[in-house]
Scaffold this active site. Structure first.
Site, PDB file in Angstrom:
ATOM      1  N   ASP A 158       0.876  -1.165   0.000  1.00 45.05           N
ATOM      2  CA  ASP A 158       0.000   0.000   0.000  1.00 45.05           C
ATOM      3  C   ASP A 158       0.926   1.232   0.000  1.00 45.05           C
ATOM      4  OD1 ASP A 158      -2.372   1.598   0.427  1.00 45.05           O
ATOM      5  OD2 ASP A 158      -1.711   1.798   2.508  1.00 45.05           O
ATOM      6  N   LEU A 159       0.413   2.378  -0.341  1.00 43.95           N
ATOM      7  CA  LEU A 159       1.264   3.578  -0.399  1.00 43.95           C
ATOM      8  C   LEU A 159       1.081   4.465   0.840  1.00 43.95           C
ATOM      9  CD1 LEU A 159       3.134   5.539  -1.988  1.00 43.95           C
ATOM     10  CD2 LEU A 159       1.067   6.480  -3.036  1.00 43.95           C
ATOM     11  N   ASP A 160      -0.127   5.064   0.934  1.00 44.24           N
ATOM     12  CA  ASP A 160      -0.386   6.045   1.996  1.00 44.24           C
ATOM     13  C   ASP A 160      -0.347   5.380   3.370  1.00 44.24           C
ATOM     14  OD1 ASP A 160      -0.917   8.190   0.162  1.00 44.24           O
ATOM     15  OD2 ASP A 160      -2.884   7.330  -0.227  1.00 44.24           O
ATOM     16  N   THR A 205       1.542   9.999   3.992  1.00 46.06           N
ATOM     17  CA  THR A 205       0.518  10.875   3.414  1.00 46.06           C
ATOM     18  C   THR A 205      -0.843  10.677   4.072  1.00 46.06           C
ATOM     19  OG1 THR A 205       0.572   9.200   1.724  1.00 46.06           O
ATOM     20  CG2 THR A 205       1.417  11.354   1.104  1.00 46.06           C
ATOM     21  N   LYS A 257      -9.194   5.171   5.856  1.00 49.26           N
ATOM     22  CA  LYS A 257      -7.923   4.715   5.297  1.00 49.26           C
ATOM     23  C   LYS A 257      -8.141   3.594   4.280  1.00 49.26           C
ATOM     24  CE  LYS A 257      -4.940   6.217   9.022  1.00 49.26           C
ATOM     25  NZ  LYS A 257      -4.052   5.821  10.133  1.00 49.26           N
ATOM     26  N   SER A 288      -2.498   0.561  -4.411  1.00 54.24           N
ATOM     27  CA  SER A 288      -3.028   1.721  -3.684  1.00 54.24           C
ATOM     28  C   SER A 288      -4.338   2.202  -4.282  1.00 54.24           C
ATOM     29  CB  SER A 288      -1.994   2.852  -3.763  1.00 54.24           C
ATOM     30  OG  SER A 288      -2.560   4.069  -3.338  1.00 54.24           O
ATOM     31  N   ALA A 289      -5.187   2.760  -3.435  1.00 56.57           N
ATOM     32  CA  ALA A 289      -6.448   3.347  -3.910  1.00 56.57           C
ATOM     33  C   ALA A 289      -6.239   4.744  -4.495  1.00 56.57           C
ATOM     34  CB  ALA A 289      -7.440   3.435  -2.757  1.00 56.57           C
ATOM     35  N   LYS A 304     -10.821  -0.913  -1.695  1.00 58.95           N
ATOM     36  CA  LYS A 304     -10.596  -1.859  -0.609  1.00 58.95           C
ATOM     37  C   LYS A 304     -11.780  -1.689   0.360  1.00 58.95           C
ATOM     38  CE  LYS A 304      -5.668  -0.941  -1.072  1.00 58.95           C
ATOM     39  NZ  LYS A 304      -4.476  -0.266  -0.502  1.00 58.95           N
ATOM     40  N   GLU A 326       0.129  -3.358   4.658  1.00 57.38           N
ATOM     41  CA  GLU A 326      -1.020  -2.439   4.764  1.00 57.38           C
ATOM     42  C   GLU A 326      -1.103  -1.730   6.109  1.00 57.38           C
ATOM     43  OE1 GLU A 326      -3.608  -0.913   3.768  1.00 57.38           O
ATOM     44  OE2 GLU A 326      -3.869  -1.624   1.726  1.00 57.38           O
ATOM     45  N   ASP A 327      -1.549  -0.491   6.100  1.00 61.51           N
ATOM     46  CA  ASP A 327      -1.793   0.227   7.370  1.00 61.51           C
ATOM     47  C   ASP A 327      -3.293   0.363   7.656  1.00 61.51           C
ATOM     48  OD1 ASP A 327      -2.292   2.153   5.296  1.00 61.51           O
ATOM     49  OD2 ASP A 327      -2.173   3.725   6.822  1.00 61.51           O
TER      50      ASP A 327
HETATM   51  C1  BG6 Z   1      -5.739   5.673  -0.093  1.00 58.45           C
HETATM   52  C2  BG6 Z   1      -5.832   6.453   1.190  1.00 58.45           C
HETATM   53  O1  BG6 Z   1      -4.450   5.172  -0.235  1.00 58.45           O
HETATM   54  O2  BG6 Z   1      -6.039   6.515  -1.220  1.00 58.45           O
HETATM   55  C3  BG6 Z   1      -7.175   7.137   1.305  1.00 58.45           C
HETATM   56  O3  BG6 Z   1      -5.652   5.577   2.291  1.00 58.45           O
HETATM   57  C4  BG6 Z   1      -7.419   7.989   0.052  1.00 58.45           C
HETATM   58  O4  BG6 Z   1      -7.191   7.944   2.467  1.00 58.45           O
HETATM   59  C5  BG6 Z   1      -7.325   7.139  -1.191  1.00 58.45           C
HETATM   60  O5  BG6 Z   1      -8.711   8.609   0.103  1.00 58.45           O
HETATM   61  C6  BG6 Z   1      -7.525   7.922  -2.477  1.00 58.45           C
HETATM   62  O6  BG6 Z   1      -6.463   8.810  -2.636  1.00 58.45           O
HETATM   63  P1  BG6 Z   1      -6.407  10.003  -3.701  1.00 58.45           P
HETATM   64  O7  BG6 Z   1      -4.973  10.455  -3.619  1.00 58.45           O
HETATM   65  O8  BG6 Z   1      -6.744   9.421  -5.026  1.00 58.45           O
HETATM   66  O9  BG6 Z   1      -7.390  11.017  -3.263  1.00 58.45           O
HETATM   67 MG    MG Z   2      -2.790   3.149   3.550  1.00 65.45          MG
END
Ligand code: BG6
Ligand code: MG
Length: 215
Positions: A9-11, A17, A45, A114-115, A145, A169-170
């Site tokens: 996962d990224l964030d 972030t 998240k 990542s989402a 997710k 994953e967090d």
């Molecule tokens: C996920 C985050 O990685 O990405 C969420 O955990 C976030 O908090 C989602 O809403 C979408 O991110 P973005 O950058 O497309 O708004």
């Molecule tokens: Mg995350």
């Protein structure tokens, strides 16, 4: 089954972030006359931008038009990107760079799951994009997710079976997505939130790739 790939996962896993998302959503909620706290933020998240917005509006008991929703989401993203644009390689979370390097040296493939629709920008800002063999993000998936889509596509693009991948994953929703894909899940954060993960660690610092290969 032998572990062949790590899906990150990224964030909140590679870079912090998650706090920027929280700050930008809080600003939006406050502008609409209500607040969100850290406990509620946990439920956001791993969830896509529009699903997060809908959850926040429900939390504040607000009903607005689709057009207004798009405007709010665009403003939130602009506020978020202002924070993202200050990022440098110094923002990579502790232990992540050496963990990624060690994974590559061990022959383990690396993908992003990542989402976020901002993942390419973030990976470029922190200088780790070349380390990824595949990047699957919010631009390629239609289901947030805990749906496993993002990780299933990650495994597919590397050419491996789901069972040979480990997800890092967090988010509660992210661990659920990994489990739904029959993958092992390593939780990064608190076991109070990530209790469905196979193992939970505080951060990558002090951890080596070999610890996870026999999960
Ligand atoms: C996920 C985050 O990685 O990405 C969420 O955990 C976030 O908090 C989602 O809403 C979408 O991110 P973005 O950058 O497309 O708004
Ligand atoms: Mg995350």
């Amino acid at each position: 089954m032998k572990i062949k790939a790590f899906l990150f996962d990224l964030d909140g896993v590679i870079v912090d972030t998650a706090i920027f998302h929280y700050q930008a959503w809080k600003k939006m909620a406050n502008g609409l006359g209500f607040d969100i706290d850290e406990e509620f933020n946990e439920t956001l998240k791993g969830i896509s931008r529009m699903d997060s917005l809908n959850a926040i509006l429900k939390h504040g008991n607000l009903e607005i038009s689709e057009e207004q929703k798009l405007e709010l989401a665009a403003q939130k993203n602009a506020d978020y990107l202002e924070l993202v644009n200050t990022m440098t390689p110094a923002n990579i979370l502790p232990g992540v760079s050496s963990f990624l390097a060690e994974a590559r040296e061990s022959g383990v493939k690396i993908a992003l799951g990542s989402a976020s629709k901002n993942s390419n920008l973030i990976l470029e800002k922190i200088g780790v994009k070349p380390l990824f063999d595949a990047i699957i993000d919010g631009n390629q998936v239609s289901k947030s997710k805990p749906d496993p889509e993002v990780f299933v596509k990650g495994a597919q693009s590397l050419g491996f079976e789901n069972e040979s991948c480990i997800v890092f994953e967090d988010a509660f929703a992210g661990v659920e997505a990994a489990k739904a894909a029959n993958m092992k899940a390593v939780g990064i954060g608190s076991s109070k939130v990530l209790f469905n993960a196979d193992i939970v660690i505080n951060s990558f610092e002090g951890h080596s790739v070999s610890e996870f290969l026999n999960l």
